[in-house]
Scaffold this active site. Structure first.
Site, PDB file in Angstrom:
ATOM      1  N   GLY A 165     -50.231  -3.363  -2.926  1.00  0.00           N
ATOM      2  CA  GLY A 165     -49.758  -3.028  -4.263  1.00  0.00           C
ATOM      3  C   GLY A 165     -49.849  -4.231  -5.193  1.00  0.00           C
ATOM      4  N   LEU A 166     -48.933  -4.274  -6.157  1.00  0.00           N
ATOM      5  CA  LEU A 166     -48.888  -5.362  -7.132  1.00  0.00           C
ATOM      6  C   LEU A 166     -50.224  -5.562  -7.827  1.00  0.00           C
ATOM      7  CD1 LEU A 166     -46.662  -8.148  -5.551  1.00  0.00           C
ATOM      8  CD2 LEU A 166     -46.112  -6.597  -7.404  1.00  0.00           C
ATOM      9  N   CYS A 167     -50.838  -4.465  -8.221  1.00  0.00           N
ATOM     10  CA  CYS A 167     -52.070  -4.615  -8.982  1.00  0.00           C
ATOM     11  C   CYS A 167     -52.053  -3.633 -10.152  1.00  0.00           C
ATOM     12  CB  CYS A 167     -53.301  -4.432  -8.118  1.00  0.00           C
ATOM     13  SG  CYS A 167     -53.199  -3.052  -6.999  1.00  0.00           S
ATOM     14  N   GLY A 168     -50.947  -3.607 -10.848  1.00  0.00           N
ATOM     15  CA  GLY A 168     -50.857  -2.789 -12.053  1.00  0.00           C
ATOM     16  C   GLY A 168     -50.961  -1.307 -11.741  1.00  0.00           C
TER      17      GLY A 168
END
Lengths: 133, 287
Positions: free
Chosen positions: B87-90
């Site tokens: 995750g952590l990709c907008g």
């Protein structure tokens, strides 16, 4: 000799592009050499050596693991499964291929698969003998 | 009113977060360059494959094998949803999932059966909440460091095996096309029956070695592997691009927050000093 356009691509990258004089292709029904104005042909390839003759004495030889060769009026396109320049090819690679083919042969469930695996094994062994490694 | 100590902890915690997002951004930038190069290097093969296929299909008489012409039905759809493993990709993962979800609803309202094959864990996480019954498999690429053609080949073989077993009629690939660092376009692409780009070319008189059918029989599965491989590479580049820009935003936000908190901290400190001074002075005056 007249030159024609040749491209060699593998899934990972474009390996060769440019004008060459002649290319030896290991077709699955037999080797053939493509030169300028070759009749349009589409063929599958068996594992073998592609011999690219750029101009005069300069030539490059690459090992391919099968794929397609497409001769059209525009030139020759080879879609290789995998292509390795001969000087970078190691005996281990061939040995591994042979081992894989042997395993496939042992695992083959039906007649068709067995024939195919056997063919592949023979081709690899032939290649090994031809390279003398 | 927060005490000075509270404010100090808050600032240092935001600073720590900023360091992490900054580091993630730089890692993503480095990975992006590699992923982008890989995606660009793979493009020629996919393009040549498309034109060769168009040539062969154009020169062919009859409808050809099932992978090219379809099996004549349009009832069961397989959606191959490719997303990232992390995750952590907008909005990268959710925008792919959103596109797939819209397609699922559209198909279901037409009375079609939908099956889902997830590639990548994040898409699976989001889809299984609503469509757990439709998901037939999850392919995990977490252990894969450098995406190789063989990884795509495994997925393609799985899809073809399902097709041969009559599990579905039409297969569509969902992934994100990489346009630039700030623009990734979620895309749906039909792979079975094969779509010939730019229409079937009028082929010159080709000769086929071995037969036409034999060539198509090897060419078509290969084409699917290539399409899957290409979409995985595009996805990898998009993921890094999305992560880079979202982490860049996060770093900037953290910077702003630190600035604001520092002002509050200074004011509070000043107020406290003033208060203490007043106390001392009024104490001295009282004597």
């Amino acid at each position: 000799m007249a030159a024609f356009y040749f491209e060699l691509v593998s899934p990972e990258k474009l390996l060769f592009t440019g004008n060459v004089e002649a290319v030896g292709v290991p077709g699955s029904d037999g080797d053939f050499t493509v030169m300028k104005d070759h009749a349009p042909v589409m063929t599958t390839m068996r594992p073998g050596i592609i011999d690219v003759n750029e101009s005069g004495a300069k030539s490059v030889r690459l090992f391919v693991r099968g794929g397609f060769a497409d001769v059209s009026t525009k030139g020759l396109t080879i879609l290789a499964e995998q292509a390795i320049p001969l000087d970078q090819l190691k005996a281990d690679d061939i040995a591994r291929e042979i081992k894989n083919a042997e395993e496939d042969l042992a695992d083959a469930a039906n007649e068709d698969a067995r024939t195919k695996a056997q063919e592949r094994l023979d081709q690899m062994r032939e290649l090994k003998a031809a390279l003398g490694i | 009113m927060a005490s000075l100590k509270d404010l100090r902890t808050r600032i240092s915690s935001v600073k720590a977060t900023q360091k992490i997002t900054k580091a993630m951004q730089m890692v993503a930038a480095a990975k992006l360059r590699r992923a982008q190069m890989a995606a660009e290097a793979a493009r020629p093969y996919a393009e040549r494959m498309g034109s060769v296929l168009a040539n062969v299909a154009g020169g062919m008489k009859g409808s050809g094998p099932a992978l090219l012409a379809g099996n004549g039905k349009d009832q069961v759809h397989l959606l191959v949803v490719c997303t990232a493993e992390r995750g952590l990709c907008g909005a990268f993962n959710s925008s792919i999932v959103r596109l797939a979800r819209e397609r699922i609803y559209a198909l279901q309202s037409q009375g079609k059966t939908v099956k889902i094959l997830c590639v990548g864990k994040k898409g699976w996480d989001q889809l299984r909440r609503q469509f757990n019954a439709q998901i037939i498999d999850l392919i995990d690429l977490r252990s894969v460091r450098n995406l190789a053609f063989s990884d795509a080949d495994i997925i393609a073989k799985k899809i073809i095996a399902l097709f041969d077993a009559g599990e579905f009629d039409v297969a569509t690939l969902f992934f994100s096309r990489f346009r630039s660092v700030i623009a990734q376009i979620p895309t749906a692409q039909q792979i079975i029956p094969a779509q010939i780009e730019g229409g079937a070319a009028t082929a010159s008189a080709y000769e086929y070695e071995p037969g036409e059918d034999d060539i198509l029989a090897t060419l078509l599965p290969r084409n699917i592997s290539v399409q899957v491989f290409r979409s995985l590479l595009e996805n990898a580049a998009s993921e890094q691009g999305a992560r880079m820009s979202s982490m860049d935003n996060a770093t900037r936000n953290a910077g702003e927050m630190i600035k604001k908190q520092t002002i509050v901290y200074n004011r509070t400190r000043q107020a406290q000093i003033t208060k203490e001074l007043i106390e001392i002075i009024s104490g001295a005056e009282a004597l």
